[in-house]
Motif scaffolding. Structure first.
Motif, short mmCIF file in Angstrom:
data_model
loop_
_atom_site.label_atom_id
_atom_site.label_comp_id
_atom_site.label_asym_id
_atom_site.label_seq_id
_atom_site.Cartn_x
_atom_site.Cartn_y
_atom_site.Cartn_z
N THR A 109 -2.23 2.13 10.40
CA THR A 109 -1.48 1.94 11.65
C THR A 109 -2.08 2.76 12.78
OG1 THR A 109 0.59 1.47 10.47
CG2 THR A 109 0.77 2.16 12.76
N SER B 83 0.83 -1.20 0.00
CA SER B 83 0.00 0.00 0.00
C SER B 83 0.87 1.25 0.00
CB SER B 83 -0.90 0.00 1.24
OG SER B 83 -0.10 -0.03 2.41
N PHE B 84 0.24 2.36 -0.33
CA PHE B 84 0.96 3.62 -0.31
C PHE B 84 1.35 3.97 1.13
CE2 PHE B 84 -1.68 4.05 -4.14
CZ PHE B 84 -0.68 4.25 -5.07
N LYS B 85 2.39 4.72 1.29
CA LYS B 85 2.90 5.06 2.60
C LYS B 85 1.85 5.76 3.45
CE LYS B 85 6.84 7.25 4.90
NZ LYS B 85 8.11 8.00 4.71
N LYS B 86 1.09 6.67 2.85
CA LYS B 86 0.08 7.41 3.59
C LYS B 86 -1.04 6.46 4.05
CE LYS B 86 -2.86 11.51 3.36
NZ LYS B 86 -3.30 12.66 2.53
N THR B 87 -1.44 5.52 3.17
CA THR B 87 -2.48 4.55 3.53
C THR B 87 -2.02 3.66 4.66
OG1 THR B 87 -3.29 4.53 1.24
CG2 THR B 87 -3.92 2.68 2.65
N SER B 88 -0.77 3.19 4.56
CA SER B 88 -0.21 2.34 5.61
C SER B 88 -0.17 3.09 6.94
CB SER B 88 1.19 1.88 5.22
OG SER B 88 1.76 1.09 6.23
N ARG B 89 0.20 4.36 6.90
CA ARG B 89 0.27 5.16 8.11
C ARG B 89 -1.12 5.33 8.74
NH1 ARG B 89 3.44 6.65 12.27
NH2 ARG B 89 3.02 8.78 12.97
#
Length: 250
Positions: A15, A6-12
């Protein structure tokens, strides 16, 4: 699920959502530690929801003082939460048809199991007034029955306290051995707090004036086998109908 990262923003974002749910589940007990300071902006949201979770948990584990009351309701449902349901064949030990052999002497009934009661009626859509109720707290034993007793496999029994001086036995037949073991295990778990559970029972039935298991002629004779209070693990078999079993929601 995704087939790629996933994109970094989505993963963040995911989380943060997971951490927020975890902190609410911990009742906010770790918010004042020096760890995970990146969660600090979410602290007000977490603390606002902790009281609601505490109320939910209190209501979830609350047990009424009147355990014999069939009107005890589930959490915000207005009706008892059904833990297990389905059709079983039924015969009462006091029935005059008890000397008959085989399933022809039994009645098909639909059963509903909840925390405090076992209810049954002629059909699954029966009204409340047409349902018969057994209190879980009045159950004295939940045990399998020797197939030779009725020439019927997958039979189990519930010994029930009618009043201080009288008991009766409900003989129930499941569609297969797995269903039989699931009903026995579910009922036994609900009976764990019953103070008057019997230490022994009769795996047979009273037929023609004698118990088929031990041949004792006395109806009130003590049981000839040790009763059990736990979940059955050893008698499950592979599904007899895999497609039907796959659709069952546990």
């Amino acid at each position: 699920l995704s087939g790629c990262a996933s994109f970094k923003k989505t993963s963040r974002t995911l989380t943060l959502v997971a951490k927020a749910i975890q902190n609410i589940g911990n009742l906010g007990g770790q918010l004042h530690s020096a760890k995970e300071m990146f969660m600090k902006p979410l602290h007000p949201l977490i603390l606002d929801n902790v009281p609601q979770l505490k109320v939910f948990l209190d209501q979830l584990v609350d047990i009424s003082d009147s355990l014999d009351d069939p009107n005890v309701t589930g959490y915000n449902t207005g009706a008892p939460i059904v833990l297990k349901e389905g059709y079983l064949m039924k015969k009462k030990g006091s029935s005059l048809a008890l000397d008959m052999v085989g399933s022809m002497a039994m009645q098909k009934r639909f059963f509903w199991l909840s925390r405090f009661t076992l209810m049954y009626a002629k059909s699954a859509d029966a009204d409340d007034k047409d349902r018969h109720t057994l209190s879980i707290m009045r159950m004295l034993a939940v045990e399998p029955v020797d197939p030779a007793a009725f020439q019927t496999p997958n039979t189990f029994q519930i010994v029930y306290q009618i009043n201080e001086n009288k008991t009766d036995t409900y003989y129930l037949v499941a569609r297969d051995v797995n269903e039989q073991q699931q009903w026995i295990s579910s009922l036994r778990k609900l009976c764990l707090q019953n103070r008057d559970m019997w230490a022994t029972y009769h795996p047979g039935a009273l037929r023609k004036g004698k118990w088929t298991c031990c041949q004792q002629p006395d109806k009130t004779a003590g049981g000839c086998s040790k009763s059990h209070g736990g979940v059955i693990l050893g008698n499950f078999q592979d599904p007899l109908d895999p497609e039907a079993e796959a659709q069952t929601v546990y």
